[in-house]
Design an enzyme around this catalytic site. Structure first.
Site, PDB file in Angstrom:
ATOM      1  N   PHE A 124      62.608 160.647  61.840  1.00  0.00           N
ATOM      2  CA  PHE A 124      61.161 160.913  61.768  1.00  0.00           C
ATOM      3  C   PHE A 124      60.507 160.495  60.456  1.00  0.00           C
ATOM      4  CE2 PHE A 124      63.340 164.785  63.621  1.00  0.00           C
ATOM      5  CZ  PHE A 124      63.543 164.220  64.866  1.00  0.00           C
ATOM      6  N   HIS A 125      60.930 159.360  59.897  1.00  0.00           N
ATOM      7  CA  HIS A 125      60.387 158.924  58.616  1.00  0.00           C
ATOM      8  C   HIS A 125      59.817 157.502  58.653  1.00  0.00           C
ATOM      9  CE1 HIS A 125      63.540 161.879  56.766  1.00  0.00           C
ATOM     10  NE2 HIS A 125      62.483 162.518  57.242  1.00  0.00           N
ATOM     11  N   PRO A 126      59.093 157.073  59.693  1.00  0.00           N
ATOM     12  CA  PRO A 126      58.518 155.724  59.670  1.00  0.00           C
ATOM     13  C   PRO A 126      57.555 155.567  58.502  1.00  0.00           C
ATOM     14  CG  PRO A 126      57.575 157.024  61.464  1.00  0.00           C
ATOM     15  CD  PRO A 126      58.714 157.813  60.907  1.00  0.00           C
ATOM     16  N   ASP A 135      62.429 152.906  58.575  1.00  0.00           N
ATOM     17  CA  ASP A 135      62.695 154.265  59.047  1.00  0.00           C
ATOM     18  C   ASP A 135      64.147 154.599  58.775  1.00  0.00           C
ATOM     19  OD1 ASP A 135      62.202 156.745  60.282  1.00  0.00           O
ATOM     20  OD2 ASP A 135      62.818 156.001  62.244  1.00  0.00           O
ATOM     21  N   HIS A 136      64.419 155.891  58.672  1.00  0.00           N
ATOM     22  CA  HIS A 136      65.795 156.358  58.540  1.00  0.00           C
ATOM     23  C   HIS A 136      66.397 156.538  59.928  1.00  0.00           C
ATOM     24  CE1 HIS A 136      64.678 158.130  54.386  1.00  0.00           C
ATOM     25  NE2 HIS A 136      65.417 157.055  54.206  1.00  0.00           N
TER      26      HIS A 136
END
Length: 546
Positions: free
Chosen positions: A476-478, A295-296
């Protein structure tokens, strides 16, 4: 076929699922069932871009997950919003259209995933894209996913771009062009001042009316129906009842990086030790399911502005709110039509001892918002404020998703392991320093009254790292929890088929082997567009010769 028999069942009507259902049902003879755990996308806050601040905390359209305590973040639980409605996270995200770097996809191919190099995926980005600028090189003009420019320039964003130029980052008008590096305005998934989610883009009234497509909302997938090592259906809960739908061709998991691996594990597909610990009968020992989570991590720097030109100022007065509303009603422009972040930057932050970039391509992304709040989607501050957020584009940290029990309605264990590697820690600190350098550049200095967070007292690398641990949050990038590949820990092959299970694919960000360098919605759409062609080609090759 009966009412509960289909050719394809798509689990999850999110960024990828809506694409799959729409494209597969283009052929009248193909029966498709689309299952979505959340409600229809009728909330006006979904469609108004500024409504991001509302949907961010709505338990009706948002799963509102939390990670397990992360030891690398001083034991904090990190809030993980995920979309729970038609359109999935594309209905609640920040609207930013970013594809990632060419090198991201060439790296996927180099990892053993034939057909996923940049030249392979670019046609699908173009096919999906309906860019306001038209069909220009590298872009599509008539695809369903609308992409729009931010119309009016903003004084504060112009100052940011100028400051970035002064520290060596060139201005750009296209982060999705020949090169990603640069500072400029984002393009957004909006059209005529409204959000363009994948539900809006792909599930048009005409699509919804197709007799061969059934869309079931508030239908919570609880597990796969397996016959031996073949997926033949899905069990789901709807209206308080458990139901079963069967697929004659394939089941397509598009439930996202959290729930796609959870469904596999609940169905007996996953690491043997985990399944046996929870009493799940092992159908297939597939150790990579739920692992490789990436994630980011977003680090938000807050500033007070010297001028009353921020969205804070507009939202904190009745006159400002009325002006915003009128601008949107008359012109479909302004802050209500944009959402949160207007400007951005992709740059090299981490440097070698000789000052050269430590990575071949940009390693940091900025999101610049003309407002400030204690957290994403929170109430804006009472002063004139703006935010610069930075994230490391290619984190080395790897976490996991693991079921806690056999209860499909219990959220799984989510452990991102943020900042668990030396590279990640050094890059996070370098990103904060890069943001400070831009804020202190001549172009921006006149607009900075004070740095609110982390504040002037935080100077040493150790203090900056502690700030990151105490304040970092997801952007919000899992991704990556059902990664594609050809090794023992890969979950799907290069055609997104679950290894060892027939009739089952995973088509969402969980299939990414490594996280792309930027926002993930556009890549998820691309993956689904490409998957449809693979599904059809595989169906043709498997058809009996008469």
């Amino acid at each position: 076929m009966t009412d509960q028999e289909f050719d394809y069942i798509v689990v999850g009507a999110g960024s990828a699922g809506c694409v799959l259902a729409s494209r597969l049902s283009e052929r009248p003879e193909t029966r498709v069932l689309l299952l979505e755990a959340g409600p229809r996308d009728t909330s006006p806050w979904i469609h108004l871009p500024i409504g991001y601040g509302k949907t961010m905390w709505s338990d009706k359209v948002n799963w509102r997950f939390e990670t397990d305590p992360d030891p690398n973040m001083n034991g904090r639980r990190i809030y993980w919003p995920r979309g729970k409605t038609l359109g999935g996270s594309s209905s609640i995200n920040g609207l930013i259209y970013i594809r990632g770097q060419k090198e991201d996809y060439d790296h996927w191919k180099a990892l053993g995933n034939a057909g996923w190099g940049y030249d392979d995926v670019l046609p699908y980005f173009i096919k999906s894209e309906g860019n306001q600028r038209g069909a220009i090189p590298l872009h599509g003009g008539d695809g369903p996913l609308k992409v729009s420019d931010i119309g009016a320039k903003h004084e504060l964003i112009e100052a940011f771009i100028g400051g970035a130029e002064q520290v060596g980052v060139p201005r750009t008008d296209d982060f999705n062009g020949a090169t990603q590096e640069g500072a400029g305005y984002f393009q957004l998934n909006t059209h005529n001042g409204l959000r363009c989610s994948t539900a809006k883009a792909y599930l048009t009234p005409a699509v919804k009316a197709r007799p061969n497509l059934r869309i079931e909302t508030e239908a919570f997938a609880a597990g796969l129906v397996l016959e031996g090592r073949r997926a033949v259906g899905v069990r789901y809960r709807q209206g308080g009842q458990m139901k079963t739908a069967r697929a004659q061709a394939e089941v397509l998991l598009s439930a996202g990086a959290i729930q796609s691996p959870q469904l596999l594990q609940l169905s007996g597909i996953g690491p043997r030790a985990l399944l046996e610990a929870h009493g799940v009968p092992v159908v297939l020992d597939l150790p990579g399911v739920g692992e490789n989570l990436q994630d980011h991590l977003q680090i938000r720097l807050g500033f007070e502005c010297t001028k009353p030109i921020t969205t804070n100022d507009q939202l904190n007065s009745w006159f400002g709110q009325a002006k915003l509303g009128l601008e949107w009603l008359v012109h479909r422009t302004g802050a209500l039509a944009i959402g949160i972040n207007q400007g951005g930057c992709f740059m090299h932050a981490l440097r070698n001892e000789d000052g050269s970039p430590a990575t071949a391509t940009p390693d940091i992304q900025f999101h610049v918002a003309t407002l400030s709040a204690d957290m994403a989607g929170g109430k804006v501050h009472p002063y004139s404020g703006f935010t610069m957020s930075v994230c490391q584009l290619r984190p080395e940290a790897r976490g996991h998703i693991r079921i806690r029990s056999t209860d499909p309605f219990e959220p799984p264990e989510m452990q991102p392991n943020y900042l668990s590697t030396d590279m990640d820690r050094r890059t996070a600190v370098a990103g904060v320093k890069a943001a400070r350098a831009i804020a202190d550049a001549p172009a921006m200095r006149p607009y900075v009254k004070r740095e609110v967070k982390p504040g002037s007292g935080v100077e040493s690398d150790a203090d900056l790292l502690e700030f990151c641990r105490n304040n970092g949050a997801t952007i919000f990038h899992p991704s990556g929890t059902c990664r594609m590949g050809d090794d023992a820990l890969a979950v799907v092959d290069a055609r997104l088929r679950v290894r060892g299970i027939a009739g089952l694919r995973v088509i969402d960000c969980s299939a990414m082997p490594t996280l792309v360098s930027g926002n993930t919605n556009a890549p998820a759409v691309m993956m689904a567009e490409k998957a449809v062609d693979m599904i059809r080609a595989d169906a043709r090759s498997a058809a009996p010769v008469l």
